[in-house]
Scaffold this motif. Structure first.
Motif, PDB file in Angstrom:
ATOM      1  N   GLY A 553       0.823  -1.214   0.000  1.00  0.00           N
ATOM      2  CA  GLY A 553       0.000   0.000   0.000  1.00  0.00           C
ATOM      3  C   GLY A 553       0.851   1.255   0.000  1.00  0.00           C
ATOM      4  N   GLU A 554       1.933   1.251   0.799  1.00  0.00           N
ATOM      5  CA  GLU A 554       2.830   2.412   0.809  1.00  0.00           C
ATOM      6  C   GLU A 554       3.469   2.604  -0.560  1.00  0.00           C
ATOM      7  OE1 GLU A 554       4.961   5.693   2.057  1.00  0.00           O
ATOM      8  OE2 GLU A 554       3.251   4.652   2.986  1.00  0.00           O
ATOM      9  N   PHE A 557       0.895   3.992  -2.898  1.00  0.00           N
ATOM     10  CA  PHE A 557       0.586   5.399  -2.606  1.00  0.00           C
ATOM     11  C   PHE A 557       1.638   6.329  -3.200  1.00  0.00           C
ATOM     12  CE2 PHE A 557       0.615   9.202   0.106  1.00  0.00           C
ATOM     13  CZ  PHE A 557      -0.707   9.592  -0.020  1.00  0.00           C
ATOM     14  N   GLN A 558       2.899   5.984  -3.061  1.00  0.00           N
ATOM     15  CA  GLN A 558       3.958   6.794  -3.660  1.00  0.00           C
ATOM     16  C   GLN A 558       3.821   6.839  -5.176  1.00  0.00           C
ATOM     17  OE1 GLN A 558       5.982   8.671  -1.946  1.00  0.00           O
ATOM     18  NE2 GLN A 558       5.125   7.882  -0.023  1.00  0.00           N
ATOM     19  N   TYR A 560       0.976   6.480  -6.813  1.00  0.00           N
ATOM     20  CA  TYR A 560      -0.216   7.293  -7.089  1.00  0.00           C
ATOM     21  C   TYR A 560       0.123   8.782  -7.040  1.00  0.00           C
ATOM     22  CZ  TYR A 560      -4.674   9.633  -6.196  1.00  0.00           C
ATOM     23  OH  TYR A 560      -5.737  10.501  -6.246  1.00  0.00           O
ATOM     24  N   HIS A 586      -6.764   7.027 -11.369  1.00  0.00           N
ATOM     25  CA  HIS A 586      -6.992   6.758  -9.948  1.00  0.00           C
ATOM     26  C   HIS A 586      -7.793   5.478  -9.730  1.00  0.00           C
ATOM     27  CE1 HIS A 586     -10.605   8.889 -11.322  1.00  0.00           C
ATOM     28  NE2 HIS A 586     -11.242   8.308 -10.332  1.00  0.00           N
ATOM     29  N   ILE A 593      -7.135   1.907  -1.248  1.00  0.00           N
ATOM     30  CA  ILE A 593      -7.584   3.014  -0.392  1.00  0.00           C
ATOM     31  C   ILE A 593      -7.731   2.586   1.065  1.00  0.00           C
ATOM     32  CG2 ILE A 593      -9.488   4.597   0.050  1.00  0.00           C
ATOM     33  CD1 ILE A 593      -9.890   4.905  -2.900  1.00  0.00           C
ATOM     34  N   TRP A 596      -4.404   2.509   2.664  1.00  0.00           N
ATOM     35  CA  TRP A 596      -3.839   3.846   2.871  1.00  0.00           C
ATOM     36  C   TRP A 596      -4.426   4.519   4.115  1.00  0.00           C
ATOM     37  CZ3 TRP A 596      -4.565   5.730  -2.895  1.00  0.00           C
ATOM     38  CH2 TRP A 596      -3.688   5.007  -3.709  1.00  0.00           C
ATOM     39  N   THR A 600      -2.430   5.460   7.545  1.00  0.00           N
ATOM     40  CA  THR A 600      -2.357   6.837   8.023  1.00  0.00           C
ATOM     41  C   THR A 600      -2.760   6.929   9.487  1.00  0.00           C
ATOM     42  OG1 THR A 600      -2.885   7.650   5.805  1.00  0.00           O
ATOM     43  CG2 THR A 600      -3.175   9.181   7.628  1.00  0.00           C
ATOM     44  N   THR A 643      -1.569  14.312   3.780  1.00  0.00           N
ATOM     45  CA  THR A 643      -1.889  13.069   3.072  1.00  0.00           C
ATOM     46  C   THR A 643      -3.224  13.200   2.343  1.00  0.00           C
ATOM     47  OG1 THR A 643      -0.667  11.809   4.737  1.00  0.00           O
ATOM     48  CG2 THR A 643      -2.234  10.605   3.360  1.00  0.00           C
ATOM     49  N   LEU A 647      -3.767  12.922  -1.610  1.00  0.00           N
ATOM     50  CA  LEU A 647      -4.698  11.968  -2.200  1.00  0.00           C
ATOM     51  C   LEU A 647      -5.654  12.669  -3.165  1.00  0.00           C
ATOM     52  CD1 LEU A 647      -5.445   8.994  -2.175  1.00  0.00           C
ATOM     53  CD2 LEU A 647      -7.000   9.458  -0.282  1.00  0.00           C
ATOM     54  N   TRP A 649      -8.740  12.740  -4.052  1.00  0.00           N
ATOM     55  CA  TRP A 649      -9.390  11.730  -4.904  1.00  0.00           C
ATOM     56  C   TRP A 649     -10.338  12.411  -5.892  1.00  0.00           C
ATOM     57  CZ3 TRP A 649      -7.677   7.033  -5.323  1.00  0.00           C
ATOM     58  CH2 TRP A 649      -8.445   6.071  -5.987  1.00  0.00           C
TER      59      TRP A 649
END
Length: 1087
Positions: A553-554, A557-558, A560, A586, A593, A596, A600, A643, A647, A649
């Motif tokens: 996930g990390e 995320f980077q 994304y 996305h 998600i 993430w 967080t 964060t 994101l 979104w």
């Protein structure tokens, strides 16, 4: 014979080193590119040993047979030029000496002077018309010394050409008729043997034809023309007139000369005979070198130029410097001499320079700007059909070769022109300008007419190069081991490189291509790269699957975030005409998600727990009153907001749910922090004997919570709720946003507020005990102690405690503490005031205490504001203490002040009214009162009437003790009595001017058997009576109609206070009278 260029069999050491470096760099670039790309092999700039020997012979021959004076910046010594040639051709001394001896044995060339007679100006007019028909005779005179000096040489200079030079060596120009400024522009080749004793001679003559006298008279224009007719009559028919001559020593001339020379006379007459414009060039004919006999002159010159430039560039590379395009004086001198001796035109020199430089540029490092000069010169002198077929083919080949090589450099501009080298942008811009100028040439248009437009070629090269660069980077980041995490890291690095390249294109390269070729490099590169990146990103996310681990996930995320930044570089959707491959990217990350959001929250919770555990609950500084954990918590919440912003979104409905989750987690962390920080305070204060230290920790805890509340309050701005509301407004039900996000926030703020209030209440309770004790002691102080001294212990206690709290609490919490303490203090004072109601002394002390406490809690604007201080409780207490602290007479005076105010405010005459006049005569110290009438009285008798009379009293009685009440006559059965009576009171002015001093008019109904009934009361304030405030006697006093009033039915507080003073007779007597009036009023109150 002419030989073609081929690959060298052996090369000089410096050249081999430079070429090895160049080719290694080119080979590295070739290996990195996709295998489908074919690199252009640059043409060789080296010569075979045979070709080199021919060139060396040609160069030595040029130096050994140098003619003319040297140019100002040229090398004069032949030895220096020969040494330079030995170095440039990399010959050993023995080989150089052999070649030099062989060249010296060659037959010398035929020396020639190329003379061009351009024009003349200001010559003499020899004809009758005032003009001349000039022509020139010129040639070389051999074996003659320097003109000028001895008389013999002077006579020699005056001799004309036809007398000094054989006729077969004499040349003649055309005749230009009837002019004083003739133009010839004729060139002659004049051979000579020895330059040291040869002179150039030019005579200018006026052609004289045989004409009749009638013809000459027809041409006559003035008296000078008539004089010329007489002069010509004396000379032979057909004899030409001498106009002047020019005599020059050849050894004084430079290789090239171009200037105006004065025409010298043969005699002293007419010394100013005008000027003649001449051009000279010392050239060779029939040179004995093999290259001159076998190759065209411009070809030999190009080869020599190529060899010398190659040497210059190599020398600079060996010295770790770049060549700036400037030749050394030795090379400049040799090339100038060779071009002059070979009689090369400027066009052929430019063409040779272009062919040499364009070939060298493809294999050596030097500025492309060096190509601009030959391009400009060739374009300026281009004439169609000027060159031979083989020359045209050679020129066309140079165009196509340089164009292909330039496009290959443009295709690889990222590696060929790296930004790590400061001059890379300028070098690329120079190359583009060279290609643009070359493609604009008339020669290019004629010889390469089938070539596509340059912008199209460059755009295609850039597009191909961008794809090749991407594949090169992809290979570079290809992981050595397999695995999704490793593949994700490699893909992330690839995206970062793509963004870096796009940034460079946007900031640097795009400006160059846009300015020179109107090409939008950035847009092209973005469209190509985003497609390539999208394909690999989609494949990677599809391979991940679900559920997504925290580590994956990390990584996602980077990736994304990087793709989001990449999309932001490109054009906005409204400004583009196509759908991008990265649009809606996305959606590839939707499965990640939950991972993430959980990551967080987990990271934030760990940071909060660690921050509280490390916190010592000590303020950070004098101005920062919260502890370290509050700072860490603010940073933690800021990271959550960051964060969320990262994101961002795109889908509105999903973005709303994500924001709800962020807010929920943030509020949950806030409440967790409150629990943790309180537990930490209990842990640290356990076993603490110093209560002050525990109070300090409690202050820090309260401040930390207040800081947290401030941070939480910024969530709407940090998470952009307003923008989110605009996005999801049409998707959500009305009020759903308020019921979710705002409800969560308000719940968290309410919880924090409760925690803060609890902490502040705890601090306030510790102080309230001390405040209550000091107020109780204040009441019990001896009567001899002044009120100001009696409150000192209370004020000192508050000063110490409030100063301490102000130091340890933030302003918001300190104000909350002050509010609680102020409310408690007012309550304690009110209780003390009620218990000491009958003691004016105690009430006076409490009054002074209230006044000082108000000042203390306001603190000159640094404490509570006036609106927070002046509560209803405060105002009631202030009024009560004001009354309780007053003496009985002061209370009586206040009572009458209130009745006077009641009189002023009463407008209704339901009880009736009295009409009166009043004035004061200061000279007599008399108050003059005329009671005129009463009207509208109420019937109090059973007969339906009343028997009214009026009692006049000056109040308060303690101010007028010697004045007895006065009464009017009693009127029987009259509700509208007309009294018309006058009364005078002997009274000084001073008591009349005091507050509450009044004339009390009591209207009574006379009863024979019982007590008189009260019709009503009217109060006339004395301080407003005419004549009381001025020394002048008043005029006619105005009538005043005063409505009758009743005392207050519910009891007056002043009367109640006076009634409580049992030992004060005056007070008791006043109260009995007023109670009697009130009782009478209550019996006849209106229904």
């Amino acid at each position: 014979m002419a030989t073609s260029l081929s690959h060298p069999q052996r090369r000089p050491p410096l050249l081999r080193q430079a070429i090895k470096i160049r080719r290694r760099r080119v080979r590295d670039l070739q290996d990195a590119l996709p295998p489908t790309t074919q690199e252009i092999e640059p043409p060789s700039h080296h010569f075979s040993p045979e070709e080199r020997d021919l060139l060396y012979e040609e160069a030595l021959y040029t130096v050994l047979h140098r003619l003319g004076q040297p140019e100002p910046n040229h090398v004069t010594k032949a030895s220096e030029l020969l040494g330079y040639l030995q170095e440039a051709f990399q010959l050993q001394p023995e080989e150089h000496q052999q070649m030099l001896q062989r060249v010296r044995e060659l037959e010398r060339p035929v020396f020639c002077l190329k003379a061009t007679v351009k024009q003349a100006k200001g010559i003499l007019g020899k004809d009758v018309s005032g003009f001349s028909d000039p022509y020139c005779l010129l040639g070389i005179e051999q074996g003659v010394g320097v003109p000028g000096g001895s008389p013999g040489s002077r006579r020699r200079q005056k001799a004309v050409v036809r007398h000094t030079i054989p006729e077969e060596q004499t040349h003649r120009t055309q005749v230009v008729n009837q002019t004083l400024n003739p133009v010839w522009d004729e060139t002659f080749i004049l051979e000579f043997e020895d330059i040291t004793n040869a002179s150039f001679r030019l005579d200018m003559w006026d052609l004289d034809t045989v004409e009749s006298v009638r013809q000459k008279l027809g041409e006559l224009t003035d008296l000078h023309g008539l004089r010329r007719i007489f002069k010509e009559a004396r000379k032979d028919k057909g004899q030409d007139d001498f106009l002047g001559n020019v005599v020059l020593r050849l050894q004084d001339l430079h290789c090239r000369e171009d200037q105006w020379y004065p025409l010298e006379p043969c005699t002293e007459t007419y010394p100013d005979r005008g000027q003649c414009h001449l051009q000279f060039q010392l050239i060779h004919k029939r040179r004995a070198t093999a290259a001159s006999r076998s190759q065209p002159s411009y070809t030999v010159h190009r080869h020599l130029l190529q060899q010398l430039v190659s040497h210059e560039v190599t020398q600079h590379q060996a010295g770790s410097t770049s060549w700036d395009g400037s030749l050394s004086p030795q090379a400049t001198t040799i090339l100038f001499l060779h071009a002059t001796q070979k009689d090369l035109s400027d066009f052929h020199q430019s063409m040779a320079q272009w062919l040499a430089y364009s070939r060298l540029y493809q294999s050596l490092e030097f500025p492309s700007s060096c190509l601009l000069h030959p391009i400009t010169s060739m374009e300026y002198q281009w004439i169609q059909g000027r060159l031979k077929a083989e020359q045209l083919e050679e020129l066309a080949t140079s165009f196509t070769s340089l164009l292909a090589y330039g496009l290959s450099l443009i295709r690889r501009f990222r590696s060929v022109f790296p930004l790590s080298v400061s001059d890379s942008p300028s070098r690329l811009q120079s190359l583009l300008r060279v290609l643009v100028q070359m493609c604009k040439m008339k020669a290019f248009g004629e010889l390469c007419s089938d070539s596509a437009p340059l912008p199209q070629l460059v755009m295609e090269a850039l597009r191909t190069g961008t794809v090749e660069w991407f594949h090169l980077k992809q290979q570079h980041h290809q992981p050595m081991v397999q695995g999704m995490l490793v593949a994700g890291k490699a893909l992330l690095n690839l995206v970062q490189d793509v963004m870096g390249d796009l940034h460079q294109c946007q900031r640097t390269w795009n400006k160059i291509f846009q300015n020179v070729l109107k090409i939008d490099l950035f847009s092209m590169a973005f469209l190509e790269l985003q497609w390539l990146v999208a394909k690999r990103a989609q494949d990677h996310t599809s391979a991940v699957g679900s559920p997504v681990s925290p580590e994956m996930g990390e990584s996602l995320f980077q990736l994304y975030i990087s793709l989001k930044e990449l999309c932001q570089l490109g054009p906005v959707p409204l400004d583009r005409d196509r759908v991008l491959a990265l649009d809606s990217f996305h959606r590839w990350f939707q499965p990640a998600i939950p991972s993430w959001l959980q990551k967080t929250y987990s990271v934030a919770l760990e940071r909060v727990q660690r921050a509280v555990q490390m916190d010592k609950l000590v303020p950070l500084g004098e101005l920062t009153k919260h502890s370290t954990s509050a700072v860490d918590l603010s940073t933690c919440f800021a990271q959550i907001s960051h964060t969320a912003r990262q994101l961002d979104w795109p889908d509105p409905e999903e973005a709303f749910m994500i924001t709800v989750k962020f807010v929920e987690d943030t509020c949950r962390l806030a409440l967790v922090y409150c629990s943790l920080i309180k537990a930490r305070a209990r842990e640290l204060s356990a076993g603490q004997k110093d209560q002050g230290q525990a109070a300090n920790m409690l202050c820090v805890v309260v401040n930390d919570m207040e800081q947290l509340r401030l941070v939480i309050g910024k969530l709407p701005a940090q998470l952009a709720w307003e923008a989110l509301e605009h996005r999801v407004g049409a998707l959500l039900e009305h009020g759903q946003l308020q019921n979710t996000l705002h409800a969560q926030l308000q719940g968290a703020l309410a919880g924090l507020g409760h925690e803060i209030c609890t902490g502040v209440r705890t601090l306030a309770e510790q102080l309230e005990v001390g405040i209550a004790k000091h107020i109780q002691r204040l009441v019990g102080v001896k009567e001899s102690v002044l009120p100001e001294d009696a409150i000192l212990p209370l004020m000192k206690f508050l000063e110490v405690e409030l100063c301490y709290m102000n130091t340890n609490l933030v302003q918001e919490n300190f104000n909350s503490l002050l509010t609680l303490l102020w409310t408690h203090t007012l309550t304690v004072l009110a209780e003390a005031s009620a218990s000491q109601r009958s003691s004016s002394l105690a009430s006076s002390r409490l009054k002074v205490a209230l006044q000082n406490l108000e000042i203390c809690f306001h603190a000159e604007g640094c404490g509570l504001p006036p609106e927070a201080l002046h509560t209803a409780t405060f105002q009631a207490l202030q009024r009560d203490l004001e009354l309780q602290a007053a003496s009985s007479r002061e209370l009586i005076q206040k009572y009458f002040c209130s009745r006077i105010q009641q009189q002023v405010e009463t407008t209704s005459e339901e009880l009736g009214a009295v009409t009166v006049k009043a004035s004061y005569r200061a000279s007599e110290q008399k108050l003059h009162v005329e009671l005129l009438s009463a009207s509208g009285l109420r019937p109090l008798d059973s007969s339906g009437f009343s028997d009214p009379f009026v009692q006049l009293t000056l109040e308060p009685r303690h101010e007028f003790p010697e004045l007895a009440p006065r009464e009017t006559q009693k009127h029987k059965k009259d509700l509208h009595p007309l009294f018309d009576e006058t009364f005078e009171f002997l009274v000084p002015a001073e008591p009349c001017q005091k507050d509450g001093s009044c004339l009390l008019l009591t209207v009574l109904d006379h009863d024979t058997l019982g007590a008189d009934d009260l019709e009503g009361e009217a109060f006339l304030p004395l301080r407003g009576v005419p004549g009381l405030t001025s020394s002048e006697e008043p005029s006619e006093a105005p009538q005043m109609r005063l409505p009758l009033t009743y005392p207050a039915p519910n009891g007056d507080p002043i009367l109640q206070l006076l009634e409580s003073r049992k030992g004060d007779r005056e007070a008791q007597a006043f109260v009995r009278l007023r109670r009697q009036r009130a009782k009478q009023a209550s019996q006849h109150a209106l229904r």
